[in-house]
Each structure stands twice: as structure tokens, then as C-alpha cells.
Design an enzyme around this catalytic site. Structure first.
Site, short mmCIF file in Angstrom:
data_model
loop_
_atom_site.label_atom_id
_atom_site.label_comp_id
_atom_site.label_asym_id
_atom_site.label_seq_id
_atom_site.Cartn_x
_atom_site.Cartn_y
_atom_site.Cartn_z
N ASP A 153 70.32 17.38 -86.75
CA ASP A 153 69.36 17.87 -85.76
C ASP A 153 70.02 18.71 -84.66
O ASP A 153 69.61 18.67 -83.49
CB ASP A 153 68.58 16.69 -85.12
N ASN A 188 63.53 22.19 -90.20
CA ASN A 188 63.23 20.76 -90.19
C ASN A 188 62.29 20.48 -89.03
O ASN A 188 62.35 21.15 -88.00
CB ASN A 188 64.54 19.98 -89.98
N SER A 201 59.98 19.10 -82.46
CA SER A 201 60.74 20.35 -82.52
C SER A 201 60.83 20.82 -83.95
O SER A 201 61.00 20.01 -84.87
CB SER A 201 62.19 20.12 -82.03
N HIS A 243 61.33 17.61 -86.31
CA HIS A 243 61.92 16.39 -85.74
C HIS A 243 61.00 15.82 -84.66
O HIS A 243 60.51 16.58 -83.81
CB HIS A 243 63.30 16.72 -85.16
C1 GRF Z 1 57.66 13.12 -89.18
O1 GRF Z 1 57.31 12.50 -87.97
C2 GRF Z 1 58.90 13.97 -89.00
O2 GRF Z 1 59.10 14.43 -87.71
C3 GRF Z 1 60.00 13.01 -89.36
O3 GRF Z 1 59.47 12.22 -90.38
C4 GRF Z 1 58.06 12.12 -90.24
C5 GRF Z 1 57.45 12.43 -91.59
O4 GRF Z 1 56.09 12.22 -91.66
N1 GRF Z 1 61.20 13.76 -89.72
P1 GRF Z 1 55.23 12.71 -92.90
O5 GRF Z 1 55.89 12.22 -94.18
O6 GRF Z 1 55.13 14.21 -92.87
O7 GRF Z 1 53.89 12.05 -92.72
#
Ligand code: GRF
Length: 217
Positions: free
Chosen positions: A146, A108, A137, A110
Site C-alpha cells: 500500500d 488497488n 484510496s 484500500h
Molecule cells: C474492500 O474493502 C477493499 O478495500 C479491501 O478488501 C475489501 C474487499 O471487498 N482491500 P469486496 O470483496 O470488494 O466486497
């Protein structure tokens, strides 16, 4: 080995685009088996379709409850037999059945430097805490929110004038470099996953990516 990846999204899919561009540029040794979304209207689905990537929608409203939805999601991903499951802006929490099925193979991204600011609104939490350093991360997904082992991070500055939106934008730029790089590292065996992920290459001195997994002995 070219990694077959299933990419799970809920929205814009800018991380999906970054992975796709890195693959096209020859910088990420992976192939996207399918893009799966819990939201029919996710912009990332359109991007995938335009680029010939198979798409699937597994929407909560098509199932009786969360458990049934999670089972449906597990089945759809399972059918793809991916080497790696990439949560790239997937806004729903996957439950134990999903995690058990793909254990050690789900990552994932984050928008914070874990273990700081887990859960929703990582950038907002960073602004509220008045930290001057934040980032993103990439971690292995376990049964918590997370909480799985962090594989690698990239840092960004937080300015006095930042809002959570401006900070999130800066963090996302870092995500777009970090996520494809970590996927490529896994594909090339530079990071091995499993119960205790291990790093098998010495990071460069000026590397902007900070690996958090221990070096292989
Ligand atoms: C990202 O900032 C990610 O860290 C979070 O959700 C956002 C998704 O953005 N989990 P995208 O859909 O890839 O533009």
C-alpha cells in the site's frame, strides 16, 4: 478507449459488482477480460460466471511455494493482455515479478486514507486511532504494501459509536463510487498512469472524489 481490465478478488467481490454495474450503466468505459481469484470459493467468482465474465482460479495450494504461485498468477494475467490490472479485495500480496510485469498498470483499492493505516484492517486501525475522518484510496501498486502513489480518495465520517465493521461498510459504499470512477478516468485519459501519474482535468468544486495526482502542466 475502452479499457480491458483483469479484476483480482479474494472474497465477496462487492467492488467487482460496482465496476460491473458502472460498465452496464455506461459510466465506466471498461470491459472485464476476466475475474481471477486466489480462492475457489470467492463469492465474486459466482457473480462473474452468472454474468458471462470468464473466471480463473490461481490458488496457493496448487503451487509448490509463493514464488511459483506468483509466477502462475503473472502468467494467467499476462495471457489476458489487460490494459489495467485491478486489485479489488485481493487479499494476497503480489511480489516483484508480478509488479515488474505490469508496472504502472496495477491499481488497488484500500479501505483507509493512505498513507494512514496501510496493510490489513484499515478500518480497525482507524477506530483504534480514534480518527473522525477516514475513507478509501485507489493507488498504483508498487513493490511495497500500500505504498504506491495515491491516485484518488473519498472520505467518510467516523462516528463515536462505530465498530470496525460499521465503518468498513460505510467505507465500502465510498469504494463502490471511487473505484469505477478512477477506472473510467484512466479509460478517458483524465488520469494518465506511468511512473508519474498525471491528472488532466480540473476536479469539480463539489466533487466528492479527491484526486491526489498533480495536474498536467
Ligand atoms: C474492500 O474493502 C477493499 O478495500 C479491501 O478488501 C475489501 C474487499 O471487498 N482491500 P469486496 O470483496 O470488494 O466486497
Amino acid at each position: 478507449m475502452t479499457l480491458s481490465i483483469a479484476v483480482l478478488i479474494s472474497g465477496t467481490g462487492s467492488n467487482l459488482r460496482a465496476i460491473h454495474s458502472a460498465i452496464e450503466a455506461g459510466n465506466c468505459d471498461a470491459s472485464i477480460a476476466a475475474v481471477i481469484s486466489d480462492r475457489r470459493k470467492a463469492a465474486g467468482l459466482e457473480f462473474a460466471a452468472q454474468h458471462g465474465i470468464p473466471t480463473r482460479v490461481v490458488a496457493m495450494r496448487d503451487f509448490a511455494d509463493r514464488t511459483a504461485w506468483n509466477g502462475g498468477l503473472t502468467e494467467v494475467v499476462d495471457q489476458l493482455s489487460p490494459d489495467l490490472v485491478v486489485l479489488a479485495g485481493f487479499m494476497r500480496i503480489v511480489d516483484g515479478q508480478f509488479v515488474d510485469r505490469f508496472e504502472g498498470r496495477i491499481i488497488n483499492v484500500h479501505p483507509a486514507l493512505l498513507p494512514a493505516f496501510p496493510g490489513h484492517n484499515g478500518p480497525e486501525q482507524a477506530i483504534a486511532a480514534r480518527v473522525r475522518l477516514s475513507g478509501c484510496s485507489v493507488h498504483l501498486v508498487d513493490r511495497g504494501v500500500d505504498t504506491g502513489p495515491v491516485l484518488a480518495q473519498a472520505a467518510v465520517r467516523v462516528f463515536e459509536h462505530d465498530t470496525s465493521e460499521s465503518l468498513h461498510k460505510r467505507i465500502q459504499k465510498a469504494e463502490h463510487r471511487l473505484l469505477p470512477k478512477v477506472i473510467d478516468d484512466i479509460a478517458r485519459g483524465a488520469i494518465t498512469l506511468g511512473e508519474k501519474p498525471v491528472l488532466r482535468h480540473e476536479p469539480e468544486e463539489d466533487d466528492e472524489i479527491f484526486y491526489s495526482v498533480p495536474m498536467a502542466p
